[in-house]
Design a protein around this motif. Structure first.
Motif, mmCIF file in Angstrom:
data_model
loop_
_atom_site.group_PDB
_atom_site.id
_atom_site.type_symbol
_atom_site.label_atom_id
_atom_site.label_comp_id
_atom_site.label_asym_id
_atom_site.label_seq_id
_atom_site.Cartn_x
_atom_site.Cartn_y
_atom_site.Cartn_z
ATOM 1 N N ALA A 81 0.838 -1.196 0.000
ATOM 2 C CA ALA A 81 0.000 0.000 0.000
ATOM 3 C C ALA A 81 0.875 1.248 0.000
ATOM 4 O O ALA A 81 2.031 1.209 0.416
ATOM 5 N N VAL A 82 0.292 2.345 -0.478
ATOM 6 C CA VAL A 82 0.946 3.647 -0.420
ATOM 7 C C VAL A 82 -0.077 4.651 0.081
ATOM 8 O O VAL A 82 -1.264 4.545 -0.227
ATOM 9 N N ARG A 83 0.377 5.592 0.882
ATOM 10 C CA ARG A 83 -0.466 6.690 1.353
ATOM 11 C C ARG A 83 0.258 8.002 1.086
ATOM 12 O O ARG A 83 1.449 8.123 1.356
ATOM 13 N N TRP A 84 -0.476 8.976 0.572
ATOM 14 C CA TRP A 84 0.041 10.347 0.453
ATOM 15 C C TRP A 84 -0.481 11.110 1.660
ATOM 16 O O TRP A 84 -1.695 11.216 1.850
ATOM 17 N N LEU A 85 0.430 11.608 2.483
ATOM 18 C CA LEU A 85 0.040 12.235 3.742
ATOM 19 C C LEU A 85 0.730 13.577 3.933
ATOM 20 O O LEU A 85 1.841 13.793 3.448
ATOM 21 N N ALA A 86 0.079 14.449 4.686
ATOM 22 C CA ALA A 86 0.723 15.683 5.120
ATOM 23 C C ALA A 86 1.862 15.311 6.064
ATOM 24 O O ALA A 86 1.905 14.197 6.605
ATOM 25 N N TYR A 87 2.780 16.245 6.294
ATOM 26 C CA TYR A 87 3.984 15.953 7.063
ATOM 27 C C TYR A 87 3.703 15.273 8.401
ATOM 28 O O TYR A 87 4.262 14.216 8.690
ATOM 29 N N GLU A 88 2.859 15.853 9.232
ATOM 30 C CA GLU A 88 2.630 15.321 10.583
ATOM 31 C C GLU A 88 2.122 13.877 10.540
ATOM 32 O O GLU A 88 2.588 13.019 11.287
ATOM 33 N N ALA A 89 1.179 13.614 9.644
ATOM 34 C CA ALA A 89 0.628 12.262 9.537
ATOM 35 C C ALA A 89 1.673 11.287 9.004
ATOM 36 O O ALA A 89 1.768 10.149 9.482
ATOM 37 N N ALA A 90 2.454 11.714 8.020
ATOM 38 C CA ALA A 90 3.515 10.854 7.482
ATOM 39 C C ALA A 90 4.545 10.544 8.570
ATOM 40 O O ALA A 90 4.953 9.394 8.754
ATOM 41 N N TYR A 91 4.945 11.556 9.310
ATOM 42 C CA TYR A 91 5.919 11.400 10.399
ATOM 43 C C TYR A 91 5.417 10.380 11.421
ATOM 44 O O TYR A 91 6.141 9.488 11.838
ATOM 45 N N ASP A 92 4.146 10.520 11.807
ATOM 46 C CA ASP A 92 3.567 9.617 12.807
ATOM 47 C C ASP A 92 3.400 8.186 12.290
ATOM 48 O O ASP A 92 3.377 7.243 13.082
ATOM 49 N N THR A 93 3.298 8.020 10.976
ATOM 50 C CA THR A 93 3.094 6.706 10.376
ATOM 51 C C THR A 93 4.393 5.917 10.260
ATOM 52 O O THR A 93 4.378 4.687 10.324
ATOM 53 N N LEU A 94 5.509 6.619 10.113
ATOM 54 C CA LEU A 94 6.794 5.945 9.949
ATOM 55 C C LEU A 94 7.166 5.148 11.201
ATOM 56 O O LEU A 94 6.885 5.574 12.320
ATOM 57 N N ARG A 95 7.831 4.031 11.005
ATOM 58 C CA ARG A 95 8.203 3.156 12.113
ATOM 59 C C ARG A 95 9.521 3.556 12.774
ATOM 60 O O ARG A 95 9.648 3.542 13.984
ATOM 61 N N TYR A 96 10.526 3.882 11.960
ATOM 62 C CA TYR A 96 11.877 4.065 12.475
ATOM 63 C C TYR A 96 12.207 5.538 12.737
ATOM 64 O O TYR A 96 11.894 6.405 11.929
ATOM 65 N N ASP A 97 12.873 5.777 13.860
ATOM 66 C CA ASP A 97 13.227 7.143 14.245
ATOM 67 C C ASP A 97 14.133 7.824 13.232
ATOM 68 O O ASP A 97 13.990 9.013 12.973
ATOM 69 N N ASP A 98 15.085 7.080 12.645
ATOM 70 C CA ASP A 98 15.972 7.712 11.668
ATOM 71 C C ASP A 98 15.201 8.123 10.414
ATOM 72 O O ASP A 98 15.483 9.166 9.822
ATOM 73 N N ASP A 99 14.196 7.354 10.019
ATOM 74 C CA ASP A 99 13.346 7.752 8.894
ATOM 75 C C ASP A 99 12.574 9.022 9.239
ATOM 76 O O ASP A 99 12.408 9.912 8.400
ATOM 77 N N LYS A 100 12.100 9.122 10.467
ATOM 78 C CA LYS A 100 11.390 10.325 10.906
ATOM 79 C C LYS A 100 12.299 11.546 10.854
ATOM 80 O O LYS A 100 11.888 12.629 10.432
ATOM 81 N N THR A 101 13.551 11.370 11.267
ATOM 82 C CA THR A 101 14.506 12.477 11.218
ATOM 83 C C THR A 101 14.753 12.916 9.780
ATOM 84 O O THR A 101 14.803 14.114 9.477
ATOM 85 N N ALA A 102 14.905 11.966 8.871
ATOM 86 C CA ALA A 102 15.117 12.299 7.462
ATOM 87 C C ALA A 102 13.895 13.002 6.876
ATOM 88 O O ALA A 102 14.038 13.967 6.113
ATOM 89 N N LEU A 103 12.686 12.549 7.224
ATOM 90 C CA LEU A 103 11.479 13.211 6.744
ATOM 91 C C LEU A 103 11.404 14.632 7.296
ATOM 92 O O LEU A 103 11.021 15.564 6.581
ATOM 93 N N TRP A 104 11.789 14.814 8.563
ATOM 94 C CA TRP A 104 11.821 16.160 9.151
ATOM 95 C C TRP A 104 12.779 17.045 8.355
ATOM 96 O O TRP A 104 12.453 18.186 8.028
ATOM 97 N N GLU A 105 13.972 16.516 8.029
ATOM 98 C CA GLU A 105 14.924 17.298 7.240
ATOM 99 C C GLU A 105 14.316 17.696 5.898
ATOM 100 O O GLU A 105 14.412 18.858 5.480
ATOM 101 N N LEU A 106 13.694 16.750 5.213
ATOM 102 C CA LEU A 106 13.071 17.048 3.925
ATOM 103 C C LEU A 106 12.010 18.124 4.070
ATOM 104 O O LEU A 106 11.970 19.088 3.292
#
Length: 145
Positions: A109-134
């Motif tokens: 599956a794929v979801r297009w989400l606003a930043y906050e929702a995408a951040y909360d959906t990610l499992r790994y902290d390092d992925d969250k940090t990279a999304l924050w940087e983006l």
């Protein structure tokens, strides 16, 4: 033979971020994959984006670099004994005007989400940090090609 490096690509368009659900363990992440023999990080990020999402848009290197335990990979048996951590290098891809994501069998599956929702959906902290940087780079118009 797979090299001991991993790439993760976050796909974005017009204020939204794509998160992909893995078919094997159900976790949500960006495009993720290994670097093949003879490839550099950029080539691997482009190939993985094409294979897993059917996209070939503009690619941007993020500053975020992380690592994952060597034993997480089947290829680990072929890597040096004194290697313990496989580095993860993060990228972003602009999907504006590219049409819909076409998932490979690696995702269900794929979801297009606003930043906050995408951040909360990610499992790994390092992925969250990279999304924050983006997200910060997009807000400050500071993506570097």
């Amino acid at each position: 033979m797979r090299q001991p490096y991993n790439v993760v690509v976050f796909i974005f368009r017009a204020g939204e971020y794509a998160v992909l659900q893995r078919a094997d363990d159900g976790c949500w992440q960006g495009v993720s994959g290994g670097v093949e023999e003879g490839e550099d990080l950029v080539a691997a990020a482009r190939r993985e984006s094409a294979e897993e999402a059917g996209l070939a848009g503009p690619l941007y290197k993020l500053d975020m670099v992380s690592g994952v335990e060597k034993e997480c990979f089947a290829a680990a048996a072929h890597w040096p004994e004194d290697l313990y951590i496989v580095s993860k290098h993060y990228f972003a891809m602009d999907a504006t005007g590219q049409g819909e994501i076409v998932l490979s069998d690696e995702h269900r599956a794929v979801r297009w989400l606003a930043y906050e929702a995408a951040y909360d959906t990610l499992r790994y902290d390092d992925d969250k940090t990279a999304l924050w940087e983006l997200d910060q780079r997009l807000r400050h118009q500071a993506l570097i090609g």
